[in-house]
Design a protein around this motif. Structure first.
Motif, PDB file in Angstrom:
ATOM      1  N   HIS A 158      45.526  51.743  42.112  1.00 41.56           N
ATOM      2  CA  HIS A 158      44.579  51.232  41.110  1.00 41.56           C
ATOM      3  C   HIS A 158      43.478  50.358  41.696  1.00 41.56           C
ATOM      4  CE1 HIS A 158      46.899  52.924  37.880  1.00 41.56           C
ATOM      5  NE2 HIS A 158      47.988  52.269  38.233  1.00 41.56           N
ATOM      6  N   ASP A 159      43.234  50.454  42.999  1.00 41.12           N
ATOM      7  CA  ASP A 159      42.222  49.562  43.576  1.00 41.12           C
ATOM      8  C   ASP A 159      41.649  50.117  44.876  1.00 41.12           C
ATOM      9  OD1 ASP A 159      40.703  47.228  43.469  1.00 41.12           O
ATOM     10  OD2 ASP A 159      42.079  46.126  44.765  1.00 41.12           O
ATOM     11  N   LEU A 160      40.453  49.634  45.204  1.00 47.40           N
ATOM     12  CA  LEU A 160      39.813  49.933  46.497  1.00 47.40           C
ATOM     13  C   LEU A 160      39.286  48.632  47.083  1.00 47.40           C
ATOM     14  CD1 LEU A 160      37.441  52.941  45.612  1.00 47.40           C
ATOM     15  CD2 LEU A 160      39.560  53.046  46.940  1.00 47.40           C
ATOM     16  N   GLY A 204      37.815  32.543  47.960  1.00 49.27           N
ATOM     17  CA  GLY A 204      37.179  33.798  47.575  1.00 49.27           C
ATOM     18  C   GLY A 204      38.131  34.973  47.608  1.00 49.27           C
ATOM     19  N   GLU A 205      37.724  36.057  46.925  1.00 46.62           N
ATOM     20  CA  GLU A 205      38.565  37.250  46.932  1.00 46.62           C
ATOM     21  C   GLU A 205      38.720  37.784  48.346  1.00 46.62           C
ATOM     22  OE1 GLU A 205      37.468  40.606  44.439  1.00 46.62           O
ATOM     23  OE2 GLU A 205      39.521  41.350  44.634  1.00 46.62           O
ATOM     24  N   GLU A 206      37.698  37.627  49.159  1.00 47.08           N
ATOM     25  CA  GLU A 206      37.747  38.192  50.518  1.00 47.08           C
ATOM     26  C   GLU A 206      37.942  37.129  51.585  1.00 47.08           C
ATOM     27  OE1 GLU A 206      37.995  41.349  50.673  1.00 47.08           O
ATOM     28  OE2 GLU A 206      37.515  41.595  48.549  1.00 47.08           O
ATOM     29  N   ILE A 253      31.944  40.856  44.953  1.00 46.71           N
ATOM     30  CA  ILE A 253      31.625  42.013  44.101  1.00 46.71           C
ATOM     31  C   ILE A 253      32.742  42.130  43.078  1.00 46.71           C
ATOM     32  CG2 ILE A 253      31.150  44.485  43.962  1.00 46.71           C
ATOM     33  CD1 ILE A 253      30.530  44.437  46.994  1.00 46.71           C
ATOM     34  N   ASP A 254      32.450  41.853  41.827  1.00 46.42           N
ATOM     35  CA  ASP A 254      33.431  42.081  40.771  1.00 46.42           C
ATOM     36  C   ASP A 254      33.060  43.396  40.106  1.00 46.42           C
ATOM     37  OD1 ASP A 254      35.715  41.012  39.146  1.00 46.42           O
ATOM     38  OD2 ASP A 254      34.253  41.492  37.599  1.00 46.42           O
ATOM     39  N   GLY A 255      33.999  44.359  40.205  1.00 45.45           N
ATOM     40  CA  GLY A 255      33.688  45.714  39.759  1.00 45.45           C
ATOM     41  C   GLY A 255      33.540  46.621  40.979  1.00 45.45           C
ATOM     42  N   THR A 256      34.338  46.339  42.001  1.00 49.15           N
ATOM     43  CA  THR A 256      34.239  47.091  43.259  1.00 49.15           C
ATOM     44  C   THR A 256      34.462  48.592  43.060  1.00 49.15           C
ATOM     45  OG1 THR A 256      35.084  45.161  44.433  1.00 49.15           O
ATOM     46  CG2 THR A 256      35.212  47.250  45.598  1.00 49.15           C
ATOM     47  N   VAL A 257      35.423  48.944  42.223  1.00 46.94           N
ATOM     48  CA  VAL A 257      35.715  50.381  42.044  1.00 46.94           C
ATOM     49  C   VAL A 257      34.521  51.067  41.377  1.00 46.94           C
ATOM     50  CG1 VAL A 257      37.270  52.066  40.991  1.00 46.94           C
ATOM     51  CG2 VAL A 257      38.210  49.979  42.015  1.00 46.94           C
ATOM     52  N   PHE A 305      42.003  46.802  32.667  1.00 49.43           N
ATOM     53  CA  PHE A 305      43.159  47.398  33.336  1.00 49.43           C
ATOM     54  C   PHE A 305      43.244  46.786  34.724  1.00 49.43           C
ATOM     55  CE2 PHE A 305      42.468  50.725  30.181  1.00 49.43           C
ATOM     56  CZ  PHE A 305      43.776  51.024  29.810  1.00 49.43           C
ATOM     57  N   SER A 306      44.215  45.940  34.944  1.00 49.43           N
ATOM     58  CA  SER A 306      44.339  45.268  36.232  1.00 49.43           C
ATOM     59  C   SER A 306      44.930  46.229  37.277  1.00 49.43           C
ATOM     60  CB  SER A 306      45.171  44.002  36.055  1.00 49.43           C
ATOM     61  OG  SER A 306      44.994  43.172  37.149  1.00 49.43           O
ATOM     62  N   LYS A 307      45.527  45.660  38.339  1.00 39.53           N
ATOM     63  CA  LYS A 307      45.842  46.515  39.490  1.00 39.53           C
ATOM     64  C   LYS A 307      47.300  46.928  39.594  1.00 39.53           C
ATOM     65  CE  LYS A 307      41.986  44.381  41.773  1.00 39.53           C
ATOM     66  NZ  LYS A 307      41.423  43.602  42.847  1.00 39.53           N
ATOM     67  N   MET A 330      35.315  48.348  30.892  1.00 37.93           N
ATOM     68  CA  MET A 330      34.075  48.526  31.650  1.00 37.93           C
ATOM     69  C   MET A 330      34.226  48.293  33.148  1.00 37.93           C
ATOM     70  SD  MET A 330      31.311  47.209  28.823  1.00 37.93           S
ATOM     71  CE  MET A 330      32.015  45.609  28.422  1.00 37.93           C
ATOM     72  N   GLY A 331      35.365  47.685  33.561  1.00 37.64           N
ATOM     73  CA  GLY A 331      35.652  47.609  34.992  1.00 37.64           C
ATOM     74  C   GLY A 331      35.103  46.407  35.733  1.00 37.64           C
ATOM     75  N   SER A 332      34.623  45.406  35.001  1.00 35.29           N
ATOM     76  CA  SER A 332      34.234  44.154  35.673  1.00 35.29           C
ATOM     77  C   SER A 332      34.606  43.000  34.748  1.00 35.29           C
ATOM     78  CB  SER A 332      32.733  44.121  35.985  1.00 35.29           C
ATOM     79  OG  SER A 332      32.341  42.785  36.285  1.00 35.29           O
ATOM     80  N   ILE A 369      40.330  40.748  27.103  1.00 31.87           N
ATOM     81  CA  ILE A 369      41.744  40.429  27.376  1.00 31.87           C
ATOM     82  C   ILE A 369      42.168  41.173  28.639  1.00 31.87           C
ATOM     83  CG2 ILE A 369      44.123  40.627  26.509  1.00 31.87           C
ATOM     84  CD1 ILE A 369      42.968  40.713  23.654  1.00 31.87           C
ATOM     85  N   GLU A 370      42.896  40.491  29.503  1.00 30.21           N
ATOM     86  CA  GLU A 370      43.471  41.177  30.670  1.00 30.21           C
ATOM     87  C   GLU A 370      44.742  40.457  31.120  1.00 30.21           C
ATOM     88  OE1 GLU A 370      40.728  42.581  33.575  1.00 30.21           O
ATOM     89  OE2 GLU A 370      42.308  43.200  34.954  1.00 30.21           O
ATOM     90  N   GLN A 371      45.651  41.242  31.643  1.00 36.20           N
ATOM     91  CA  GLN A 371      46.915  40.702  32.168  1.00 36.20           C
ATOM     92  C   GLN A 371      46.854  40.680  33.685  1.00 36.20           C
ATOM     93  OE1 GLN A 371      49.721  40.367  29.893  1.00 36.20           O
ATOM     94  NE2 GLN A 371      48.153  40.730  28.353  1.00 36.20           N
ATOM     95  N   TRP A 420      39.170  34.016  40.934  1.00 41.21           N
ATOM     96  CA  TRP A 420      37.775  34.344  41.269  1.00 41.21           C
ATOM     97  C   TRP A 420      37.156  35.346  40.298  1.00 41.21           C
ATOM     98  CZ3 TRP A 420      41.517  34.505  45.278  1.00 41.21           C
ATOM     99  CH2 TRP A 420      42.219  35.707  45.353  1.00 41.21           C
ATOM    100  N   ASP A 421      38.004  36.107  39.570  1.00 36.12           N
ATOM    101  CA  ASP A 421      37.459  37.048  38.583  1.00 36.12           C
ATOM    102  C   ASP A 421      36.966  36.317  37.332  1.00 36.12           C
ATOM    103  OD1 ASP A 421      38.209  39.609  39.888  1.00 36.12           O
ATOM    104  OD2 ASP A 421      40.249  38.944  39.520  1.00 36.12           O
ATOM    105  N   ILE A 422      37.505  35.140  37.058  1.00 37.62           N
ATOM    106  CA  ILE A 422      37.281  34.520  35.743  1.00 37.62           C
ATOM    107  C   ILE A 422      36.670  33.113  35.775  1.00 37.62           C
ATOM    108  CG2 ILE A 422      39.079  35.829  34.536  1.00 37.62           C
ATOM    109  CD1 ILE A 422      40.895  33.323  34.970  1.00 37.62           C
TER     110      ILE A 422
HETATM  111  C1  IPD Z   1      38.532  43.652  39.273  1.00 34.80           C
HETATM  112  C2  IPD Z   1      37.631  43.916  38.095  1.00 34.80           C
HETATM  113  C3  IPD Z   1      38.347  44.728  37.047  1.00 34.80           C
HETATM  114  C4  IPD Z   1      39.607  44.047  36.593  1.00 34.80           C
HETATM  115  C5  IPD Z   1      40.497  43.762  37.784  1.00 34.80           C
HETATM  116  C6  IPD Z   1      39.739  42.923  38.798  1.00 34.80           C
HETATM  117  P1  IPD Z   1      37.369  43.360  41.651  1.00 34.80           P
HETATM  118  O1  IPD Z   1      37.888  42.828  40.217  1.00 34.80           O
HETATM  119  O2  IPD Z   1      37.216  42.710  37.518  1.00 34.80           O
HETATM  120  O3  IPD Z   1      37.555  44.891  35.896  1.00 34.80           O
HETATM  121  O4  IPD Z   1      40.274  44.875  35.681  1.00 34.80           O
HETATM  122  O5  IPD Z   1      41.636  43.063  37.337  1.00 34.80           O
HETATM  123  O6  IPD Z   1      40.581  42.643  39.874  1.00 34.80           O
HETATM  124  O7  IPD Z   1      38.563  43.812  42.424  1.00 34.80           O
HETATM  125  O8  IPD Z   1      36.414  44.460  41.386  1.00 34.80           O
HETATM  126  O9  IPD Z   1      36.714  42.149  42.230  1.00 34.80           O
END
Ligand code: IPD
Length: 254
Positions: A41-43, A70-72, A89-93, A160-162, A187-189, A206-208, A213-215
Motif C-alpha cells: 500500500h505504499d511507495l 520528518g518523514e524522510e 511530499i504528502d501524496g507520494t503515490v 486509506f492508510s498503509k 484523494m490520497g493526500s 478521517i483516517e486510522q 508529519w501528515d497532520i
Molecule cells: C500518505 C498520504 C495518504 C494517507 C497516508 C499517508 P505520504 O502520506 O497522506 O493520503 O492515506 O496515510 O501516509 O506517504 O504520501 O507522505
C-alpha cells in the motif's frame, strides 16, 4: 526579538521554503522518478528524500539551533525547543502515478505546541498557511471551515492508510458514511484533505494510523479556520487515528 516577530519570521521562511520545494517537485515530477521501496500500500521515492534534504538545508541554514522531524529523516527533539515537522511530499503515490494531487507540508512546534502550518500544492499553486492566533489563509485570502451541520449534506474524505488493518477499518467507515453523507472522497493526500477542511471545501477527514508529519500543519490550519481535530494516540512514535472536521457535522464513527 519578541515572540510575535520571531513567529512571523519563521512563518515567512516556512511559506517560502514550501513554495520553493513544491516548484522543485513539480519540475522533477515531469522526469523519471526513482522508486526506492515498494510495499503493498505504499511507495517511497528518491524525490521525497531529496526534497526533505532541501527543506532541512533551508530551515536549518536559517535557524541552526532548531530541529527537524520528518518523514524522510530527522528525529526531532522529543517535543523540546523548536522542531520543524516536515512531510516533503504528502501524496507520494499520487505523484508517482502522475496524479497531480500532492503537496509539501511544513509545521513548526515550540516546546510541544504547534505554532504554524504551511501546505503548498504546486499543481494548483495553492498555498494554505496559518499561525497561532493569526487565522488561516489560502494564497493570502482568509479561509474558514464550512458552516454545514447535516451529515446528509456533507462531503467527507477518508484516508486509506498503509496497513491492512487500517484499510479494513476504512472500508467499514466507507460503508457507513457512503450511506449517510452526500459524497465520500479518497484523494490520497492527508495534508491536502486537511487544507480542504480548513478551506470549507469538504466537511471532514478521517483516517486510522497516520503520522505526525501528515497532520501537523493541517492541524494548525483547521484550528485557525474554526474547525476541530481529535487525535487518538496509537502505538508507535507520534501515530494517531484522526478525525478533523468543521466541528458541526455529527461524525459518530471514526
Ligand atoms: C500518505 C498520504 C495518504 C494517507 C497516508 C499517508 P505520504 O502520506 O497522506 O493520503 O492515506 O496515510 O501516509 O506517504 O504520501 O507522505
Amino acid at each position: 526579538m519578541s515572540d510575535s516577530v520571531q513567529l512571523t519570521e519563521w512563518h515567512e521562511k516556512a511559506v517560502a521554503t514550501a513554495r520553493a520545494a513544491g516548484k522543485r517537485i513539480a519540475a522533477a515530477a515531469a522526469g523519471e522518478l526513482q522508486i526506492n521501496e515498494e510495499t503493498h500500500h505504499d511507495l517511497k521515492i528518491q524525490l521525497d528524500v531529496d526534497t526533505q534534504n532541501f527543506i532541512e538545508a533551508e530551515l536549518l541554514g536559517m535557524f541552526p539551533d532548531h530541529h527537524i522531524l520528518g518523514e524522510e529523516g530527522g528525529s526531532g527533539n522529543d517535543g523540546k525547543g523548536v522542531e520543524w515537522i516536515v512531510d516533503p511530499i504528502d501524496g507520494t503515490v499520487n505523484l508517482a502515478y502522475g496524479i497531480p494531487h500532492y503537496c509539501v507540508s511544513i509545521a513548526c512546534r515550540v516546546e510541544g505546541e504547534l505554532v504554524l502550518g504551511v501546505i503548498f500544492d504546486p499543481g494548483r499553486d495553492e498555498c494554505f498557511e496559518a499561525y497561532r492566533g493569526g487565522g488561516a489563509r489560502c494564497n493570502g485570502q482568509a479561509i474558514r471551515v464550512s458552516p454545514r451541520t447535516e451529515l446528509q449534506q456533507a462531503i467527507l474524505s477518508l484516508g486509506f492508510s498503509k496497513t491492512r488493518e487500517s484499510v479494513e477499518k476504512c472500508l467499514d467507515l466507507y460503508v457507513h458514511y457512503a450511506r449517510n453523507a452526500r459524497k465520500l472522497r479518497a484523494m490520497g493526500s492527508a495534508a491536502l484533505d486537511m487544507a480542504y477542511v480548513a478551506a470549507g471545501r469538504i466537511d471532514g477527514y478521517i483516517e486510522q494510523g497516520i503520522s505526525i508529519w501528515d497532520i501537523a500543519a493541517g492541524r494548525v490550519l483547521i484550528e485557525e479556520a474554526g474547525g476541530t481535530i481529535v487525535l487518538t494516540e496509537q502505538p508507535g512514535r507520534e501515530k494517531f487515528h484522526v478525525k478533523a472536521w468543521n466541528g458541526k457535522v455529527d461524525l459518530p464513527l471514526v
